[in-house]
Design an enzyme around this catalytic site. Structure first.
Site, PDB file in Angstrom:
ATOM      1  N   CYS A 133      45.954  45.214  41.222  1.00  0.00           N
ATOM      2  CA  CYS A 133      45.258  44.060  40.645  1.00  0.00           C
ATOM      3  C   CYS A 133      45.902  43.662  39.320  1.00  0.00           C
ATOM      4  CB  CYS A 133      43.763  44.367  40.515  1.00  0.00           C
ATOM      5  SG  CYS A 133      42.761  42.884  40.369  1.00  0.00           S
ATOM      6  N   HIS A 182      41.987  46.639  46.104  1.00  0.00           N
ATOM      7  CA  HIS A 182      41.597  47.864  45.393  1.00  0.00           C
ATOM      8  C   HIS A 182      41.340  49.014  46.363  1.00  0.00           C
ATOM      9  CE1 HIS A 182      41.135  46.174  41.369  1.00  0.00           C
ATOM     10  NE2 HIS A 182      40.598  45.102  41.937  1.00  0.00           N
ATOM     11  N   GLU A 214      41.333  51.990  45.654  1.00  0.00           N
ATOM     12  CA  GLU A 214      40.583  53.036  44.938  1.00  0.00           C
ATOM     13  C   GLU A 214      39.071  52.835  45.059  1.00  0.00           C
ATOM     14  OE1 GLU A 214      42.008  50.453  43.564  1.00  0.00           O
ATOM     15  OE2 GLU A 214      41.167  49.895  41.607  1.00  0.00           O
TER      16      GLU A 214
END
Lengths: 739, 228
Positions: free
Chosen positions: B86, B203, B205
């Site tokens: 990002c 993302h 994560e």
């Protein structure tokens, strides 16, 4: 530059939002004419927004205590124990007036203010919500307001790094002249590490932290304490400008500073900026406070004492620090690139003294600024509840399929995806229930490991109900919050209230306020949900027309095991659908009546709090025990829309066979009786649940089964889930892009 | 596997990134403040998401000029892995470690939603846990993820198989409807010519546990764990 010893005229007094008798009170209090700066300080402290002068008398009647409540109303935010040495800190606050004038900045600073309230107490924000209300979709200003407010909420929260997990967006023509932006934030802290605003010790350094002071937001709190007229756009300079980047730095620096042990007291600069924060810290600690404005970091030269004291520049904090840790504190703030300045000291004089260029600009009794604010017992007229509307006075839909599609795709019942996709709802990685369900759920890790807990968040109120009967409507707002939390498997533990009403100087508005509060209070007692924080926003009127009375409720629930939560979507084919609660077919003030038939009539559905408690406890237990695959509370749009929402969320259909009943079909399907839920469970679990419900005195009846690609209700209605989804999802994006 | 996570003012997904490394690889990463000029001895340096310097200039432009950046470049030059997600991807393009630029989303709005990604190159240190052509779920949350590069750069990226992730529909087709930000050719993530620097807008994560709704993002961290 306006000198400090200017002659105070009646015009000047009026421009400061002070009534003649309030000015007389100032004269009596200080025994002389106030200076220009002092007049500004009084206007900042005594306006409705900061002083709660019209509402205080009634706010005192609300239940605010409970075994879990660590800090109730009066601090920056409420604090509630959630076990394991942890506590949740939360509050909801309005930014209605500024958002109407300048939607993007009004919304950003609303979000910024509430986040600051939470981390000022030492908590790291973990969730945000926003309850937004706008005028009719046809009104020329509405689209602009929605676009600006939603972008502002996202623009601030996304950059700051808090997940915006829930909220409401509603339209009604009564908000044409005043939109509502009610921002909620919650944070997490250790229950023995709560920071408060009460100053302690004489001669302690008062330290200014964060961004510089500018000329923005001058007199914002005073502006927010008055009605609007056609020239309200001229008040744009009173709106502050938000800087989420500065706020993120302020958060990290403040938490680091608190951990260092240097902080004695802390107060954020919100409404009425430096004035309110300094007075509050001193007054609460029974201390005087002396400020030297030459030390205040300013954005531009030549600012007067008056301007500095009334500026509402954002992302600023005031702290009282331990003198021997001042250098350590300064190093932390320098690391984060923020301003740090010792701007004053605590004294034992109980005076609030403001110096500028060596001159005393203000010297006032500190306790009286807050405590002696005018407090009114405004006259009020008891509202007359609207008469009950019989179902026979409401025509049934001629075309059931079309009616359901129209409801699912109506401005108020359509999907809010267009809104919440602009909010980062996943950051921090703890979002266990995303927006779109009954309540959001966020994981809370236990300090020593083990199964994580969950915190559930919802905001609710049905202003159309409150308008028709403020007392029942007030009860209903709490009851719906209770249901939304129960449906995701959370135990409701506490509430914050954001009371938005019209001009309190009108007895009928004051009557709405008094009765709504009575309803809210009664429901909070019955459902054991104390109110731990809140905010009052009055004067939401334009040219004499008030908004619908809107006591927005932000509620928090606790889960012992976050993994037990269930969503609203149909999960498995052949699951049995259970209807929990009694259905009498209450159509008064219903969504069907309003959205489809364009009528606002009748009494709202009454709320039986004992039934709410029993039914909610039953549903929550069923969820926690893992016996249901989906749960959904029934509210606007009744049983039929509830079924459609579960079908759309799960992308699965259902076959419904209605039980035998005396209630007319349209009232059964579209009535908004309270205390009801839909559950789904495997056939085996469903049979057991029906038995258990009977034992618990909870009405429960199987009304159909999950499966297929259509929602079918007996012989009356068949609609494909895809068609429903299409209508449900398309209204808002289509409306926003149609310019 | 040892990792470090860079922290610039305004970055806000550094904890999410750290958690993913911890959960998947079992090793706590080292957090590195932007004013440092040296990196600890690690295999992977992650540049996480957020709004460095408020994104008040071009996204990532100021962070790309931070004191730590020369050390990051040196880490890449000596063959270390770099993962930019990002804002981290934006920072990597601003440092020149990756080609192209991230423009405002075509919708002009910030968008947070779950998208699908097609793994177009499963032969990198970041994607070996996936199979080529596999469709994975992954959240996005950005206002400026509209990837763009000139025709020559694109040709090179495509020719070398350096487009690692593309936005796609459930069937793996690259369509406009499945593209959340207008990125050219649906590009969601690329690697540099060494294959050791990955930048991606989505993302991973935030999708590593059942509680988050899925575990499709784990593959990136598992792959890195194997490679290092």
């Amino acid at each position: 530059m306006i000198p400090n010893d200017i002659q105070i005229t009646p015009d000047i007094i009026r421009a400061h939002g002070l009534k003649p008798d309030e000015y007389q009170r100032i004269l009596d209090l200080i025994g002389r004419e106030p200076t220009w700066t002092e007049l500004g300080i009084f206007s900042a402290m005594w306006n409705e927004h900061c002083s709660y002068k019209s509402s205080k008398k009634w706010l005192k009647t609300l239940p605010t205590k409970g075994p879990r409540v660590l800090i109730g109303p009066g601090e920056n935010a409420g604090v509630v124990d959630i076990g394991d040495g942890q506590a949740v800190v939360f509050k909801m606050e309005s930014h209605n007036h500024p958002s109407f004038i300048e939607p993007y900045q009004g919304a950003t600073t609303g979000v910024g203010g509430i986040l600051r309230d939470v981390f000022t107490m030492g908590a790291r924000p973990i969730a945000a919500m926003n309850a937004l209300r706008f005028g009719s979709p046809d009104h020329p200003k509405t689209r602009h307001l929605v676009s600006g407010v939603v972008a502002g909420v996202g623009g601030y929260g996304n950059s700051f790094g808090v997940p915006t997990v829930g909220g409401e967006v509603e339209f009604h023509p009564r908000y044409n002249g005043n939109c509502l932006v009610n921002a909620f934030a919650a944070g997490l802290l250790k229950s023995d590490e709560i920071f408060l605003s009460e100053a302690k010790g004489v001669g302690m350094p008062v330290v200014y932290l964060g961004s510089k002071t500018g000329r923005d937001g001058m007199g914002g709190a005073t502006m927010a304490s008055a009605e609007f007229d056609d020239d309200s756009h001229e008040k744009r300079p009173t709106v502050q400008v938000g800087d989420p980047f500065a706020e993120k730095l302020l958060l990290e620096a403040s938490l680091e500073l608190m951990a260092s042990g240097a902080v004695i007291a802390i107060q954020d600069m919100g409404a009425a900026g430096l004035t309110c924060s300094a007075v509050e810290m001193g007054a609460k600690g029974n201390l005087g406070l002396e400020l030297d404005l030459d030390k205040v970091p300013t954005r531009e030269p030549g600012m007067t004492a008056y301007e500095m004291m009334l500026s509402e520049s954002q992302e600023r904090m005031l702290m009282v620090l331990h003198p021997h840790l001042e250098a350590k504190a300064e190093a932390i703030f320098r690391k984060w690139g923020l301003d740090f300045a010792v701007v004053g000291k605590t004294t034992d004089t109980l005076r609030f003294v403001v110096k500028h260029h060596g001159e005393v600009m203000a010297d006032l009794p500190i306790k009286d600024l807050g405590d002696q604010a005018p407090e009114y017992d405004r006259p009020w007229i008891a509202p007359t509840p609207a008469p009950v509307l019989d179902a026979s006075a409401v025509p049934a839909p001629a075309d059931w399929r079309r009616t359901l599609l129209d409801l699912a795709g109506s401005p108020n019942q359509s999907s809010r995806r267009w809104v919440w996709e602009q909010y980062d709802h996943l950051i921090q990685g703890n979002t266990a229930q995303r927006p779109g369900g009954d309540a959001a759920v966020v994981r809370v890790e236990r300090p020593n490991g083990g199964t994580p807990k969950g915190l559930a968040f919802t905001c609710d109120v049905t202003p159309r109900y409150v308008e028709a009967d403020p007392f029942e409507g007030g009860k209903q707002a709490i009851a719906e919050a209770w249901r939304n939390l129960s449906a995701v498997g959370a135990l409701p533990i506490a509430v914050t209230d954001n009371l938005n009403f019209g001009n309190p100087e009108r007895p009928e508005i004051m009557g709405q306020f008094v009765h709504a509060l009575k309803g809210v209070g009664e429901a909070c007692v019955a459902l054991d949900m104390p109110i731990v924080s809140g905010n009052v926003s009055l004067y939401n009127e334009t040219n004499g027309e008030a908004i619908l009375p809107t006591p927005t409720i932000g509620a928090v629930g606790l889960m012992d095991d976050v993994t037990k939560t269930v969503g609203i979507g149909f999960a498995s084919d052949d699951d049995v659908i259970l209807l929990i609660g009694d259905t009498t077919g209450w159509l008064g003030r219903s969504t069907y009546l309003w959205e489809i038939l364009g009528r606002e009539e009748g009494a709202p559905p009454p709320v039986d709090l004992a039934v709410e408690k029993t039914n909610g406890d039953f549903v929550r237990t069923a969820v926690i025990d893992g016996r249901v695959s989906a749960a959904h509370d029934l509210s606007q749009g009744g049983l039929l829309l509830g079924l459609a929402e579960m079908a759309m969320a799960g992308k699965k259909g259902a076959r419904i066979l209605l039980p035998e009943t005396d209630v007319p079909l349209h009232a059964f399907l579209l009535g908004e009786d309270q205390g009801r839920y839909l559950l789904t469970a495997s056939p085996e679990d469903a049979s057991k649940l029906i038995v258990d419900a009977a034992m618990a005195g909870v009405p429960a009846v199987a009304i159909g089964a999950v499966g297929g690609e259509t929602l079918t209700v007996g012989p009356h209605l068949t609609v494909s889930v895809d068609d429903l989804r299409q209508r449900h999802e398309s209204w808002m994006p289509n409306w926003m892009s149609a310019a | 596997m040892k990792s470090a996570v860079l922290v610039f003012p305004g970055i806000n997904r550094e904890r999410d990134m750290a958690r993913a490394f911890r959960e998947v690889t079992g090793v706590e990463p080292i957090m590195v403040w932007h004013t440092e000029t040296e990196l600890p001895d690690v295999d992977v340096v992650a540049v996480p998401g957020g709004f460095s310097y408020g994104d008040y200039l071009r996204c990532g432009a100021i962070a790309a000029r931070s004191p730590i950046i020369p050390a990051l470049k040196a880490h890449a030059a000596k063959g270390g892995y770099v993962l930019g997600v990002c804002n981290g991807f934006q920072i990597l393009t601003e440092t020149g470690l990756l080609p192209g630029a991230l423009m405002r989303n075509a919708s002009l709005r910030f968008v947070c939603r779950e998208v699908r990604l097609r793994v177009d190159n499963a032969n990198t240190a970041f994607t070996s846990a996936y199979t080529a052509g596999q469709v994975i779920r992954c959240p996005i949350a950005h206002g400026e993820g509209n990837y763009f590069a000139d025709a020559e750069t694109l040709k090179r990226l495509e020719g070398d198989g350096r487009v690692v992730f593309r936005y796609c529909d459930e069937a793996g087709e690259i369509t406009d409807a499945a593209n959340p930000n207008g990125a050219i050719d649906g590009i969601a993530g690329i690697v540099d010519e060494t294959g050791r620097v990955l930048g991606m807008m989505p993302h991973p994560e935030n999708l590593i546990e059942a509680l988050q709704g899925g575990i499709d993002g784990r593959g990136i961290f598992e792959s890195l764990g194997r490679a290092a």
